[in-house]
Design a protein around this motif. Sequence first.
Motif, mmCIF file in Angstrom:
data_model
loop_
_atom_site.group_PDB
_atom_site.id
_atom_site.type_symbol
_atom_site.label_atom_id
_atom_site.label_comp_id
_atom_site.label_asym_id
_atom_site.label_seq_id
_atom_site.Cartn_x
_atom_site.Cartn_y
_atom_site.Cartn_z
ATOM 1 N N THR A 160 -11.878 -55.432 -28.287
ATOM 2 C CA THR A 160 -11.599 -54.736 -29.527
ATOM 3 C C THR A 160 -11.570 -53.242 -29.275
ATOM 4 O O THR A 160 -12.444 -52.708 -28.606
ATOM 5 C CB THR A 160 -12.688 -55.041 -30.570
ATOM 6 N N HIS A 161 -10.582 -52.625 -29.806
ATOM 7 C CA HIS A 161 -10.496 -51.178 -29.663
ATOM 8 C C HIS A 161 -11.645 -50.519 -30.436
ATOM 9 O O HIS A 161 -11.903 -50.856 -31.575
ATOM 10 C CB HIS A 161 -9.170 -50.668 -30.208
ATOM 11 N N ASP A 162 -12.298 -49.609 -29.782
ATOM 12 C CA ASP A 162 -13.354 -48.866 -30.469
ATOM 13 C C ASP A 162 -12.906 -47.431 -30.701
ATOM 14 O O ASP A 162 -13.707 -46.518 -30.751
ATOM 15 C CB ASP A 162 -14.638 -48.905 -29.649
ATOM 16 N N HIS A 163 -11.640 -47.276 -30.802
ATOM 17 C CA HIS A 163 -11.105 -45.933 -30.983
ATOM 18 C C HIS A 163 -9.880 -46.061 -31.888
ATOM 19 O O HIS A 163 -9.257 -47.121 -31.955
ATOM 20 C CB HIS A 163 -10.693 -45.332 -29.636
ATOM 21 N N PRO A 164 -9.546 -44.994 -32.556
ATOM 22 C CA PRO A 164 -8.349 -45.032 -33.385
ATOM 23 C C PRO A 164 -7.097 -45.052 -32.539
ATOM 24 O O PRO A 164 -7.130 -44.739 -31.354
ATOM 25 C CB PRO A 164 -8.447 -43.748 -34.206
ATOM 26 N N LYS A 165 -6.050 -45.416 -33.195
ATOM 27 C CA LYS A 165 -4.779 -45.390 -32.485
ATOM 28 C C LYS A 165 -4.436 -43.967 -32.089
ATOM 29 O O LYS A 165 -4.644 -43.035 -32.846
ATOM 30 C CB LYS A 165 -3.660 -45.933 -33.385
ATOM 31 N N PRO A 166 -3.935 -43.809 -30.905
ATOM 32 C CA PRO A 166 -3.558 -42.458 -30.479
ATOM 33 C C PRO A 166 -2.366 -41.959 -31.261
ATOM 34 O O PRO A 166 -1.519 -42.735 -31.705
ATOM 35 C CB PRO A 166 -3.224 -42.650 -28.998
#
Length: 407
Positions: free
Chosen positions: A276-282
């Motif tokens: 799971t991404h733990d960062h916002p979309k670039p």
Amino acid sequence: MEEQILASSSSSSSSSSSSAVAAATMQHDLSGSAGSGGARYKLVAPAKLPISRSDCITIPPGLSPSSFLESPVLLSDVKAEPSPTTGSLIKPQAVHASVACSTYSATTACSNPFDERNPSTFEFRPHPRSNMAPADLDQQRSEQSRQIQIQYQTVSFNSSASVKSEMAGSSNVLSLSVPVHTATSMSSSHAEVDAEELNQIGNPNGGMPSGQSDHRGVGPVSSEDGYNWRKYGQKHVKGCEFPRSYYKCTHPNCEVKKLFERSHDGQITEIIYKGTHDHPKPQPSRRYSSGNIMSGQEERSDKISSLNGRDGKGQKTLYIQFYCGVIFPFDLRINAFFFTILDKSYCGYGQMAHSIEPNSTADISPVTANDDNLDEVEDDDPFSKRRYRHYVSILWICLLAKDTSKQ
DNA sequence: AGCCTTTGACCAGCG
DNA sequence: TCGCTGGTCAAAGGC
């Protein structure tokens, strides 16, 4: 890391659910298609979907997506506009639910009005309100033999917000198979998944970085789910007809990986997300770099300017991208509607190839919602019933076209 | 220069 | 231990 395949083959419960569906019905059935000679896909039924058809906004029979163009819309900048699904607004639960429902019905509307019998393809029927000149209409009729067609790309439905929450609770791996009818002339048949909204939702092209069978450097072959991916391996897995590609999220410290199998003709047959991404979309740094998102104005003007292009053969190829969204009268104080794009993948991405004689003056004008409705939004009375008559309206936008002809 | 894909080699798990 | 398999590494090259 605990990993587990979700939505893997076929849970019987999902197949019995009417809502489960979409994905399942759009899957090509592999097991029984051995002799078809066509593309074969693994059948990966979606996980149980919490939404049902009856609970969603439904589109009355006979009502085409173009009817939703009557809805008021403020579309000055779709991307930047705060909305429940862009993440820039905290979304009330009720609104969130409506988004999910609308998503589903929008998808349904996408296939039905065009061709209920074949969800994979539909004919594009220009909106009667398009600013097409009568001569153009005549030409259009005269060219029925080369009717504008759009190859409709179907995608799995389990990318609803509701599904996401359910999946997120049980696993961080998502597997899905997606039959994608790619436009052969363009490597960018893409559907886009708002991964920030939907988290880990597979998307065929969407997540497709420039694959080895893509023409590198040609067209938008980007991470359509909004994240950037780097391919770190490819392997031919036993039992799989096509090689499996391995991608990592390029974000620092992000361990998310995804695997997908892609057939020789570019069709994605299976996508597996891990983590799971733990960062916002670039933020997209350049066009097509990640999610091919530009500001609404920029993108529209760019596409408009490309409409007149033709290739050397007099063939004019237009790529029309359909958006589907929901309008929320979110903030009456500032007299603004918020248009939320539900994800293009729900609506499909199509290629429209239309032949135009070199000397013809006929040009296809894009059917745009914003052109017709901005005036309505600019109504004098900011609180008129007219303005808010569509409290939550599904809006279809034909966001213009992209011409691939050499300029 | 930086980022990406390609691809053979390597590693770990399993029977 | 060996072979198989899936997943990953990393050098090389392209854009």
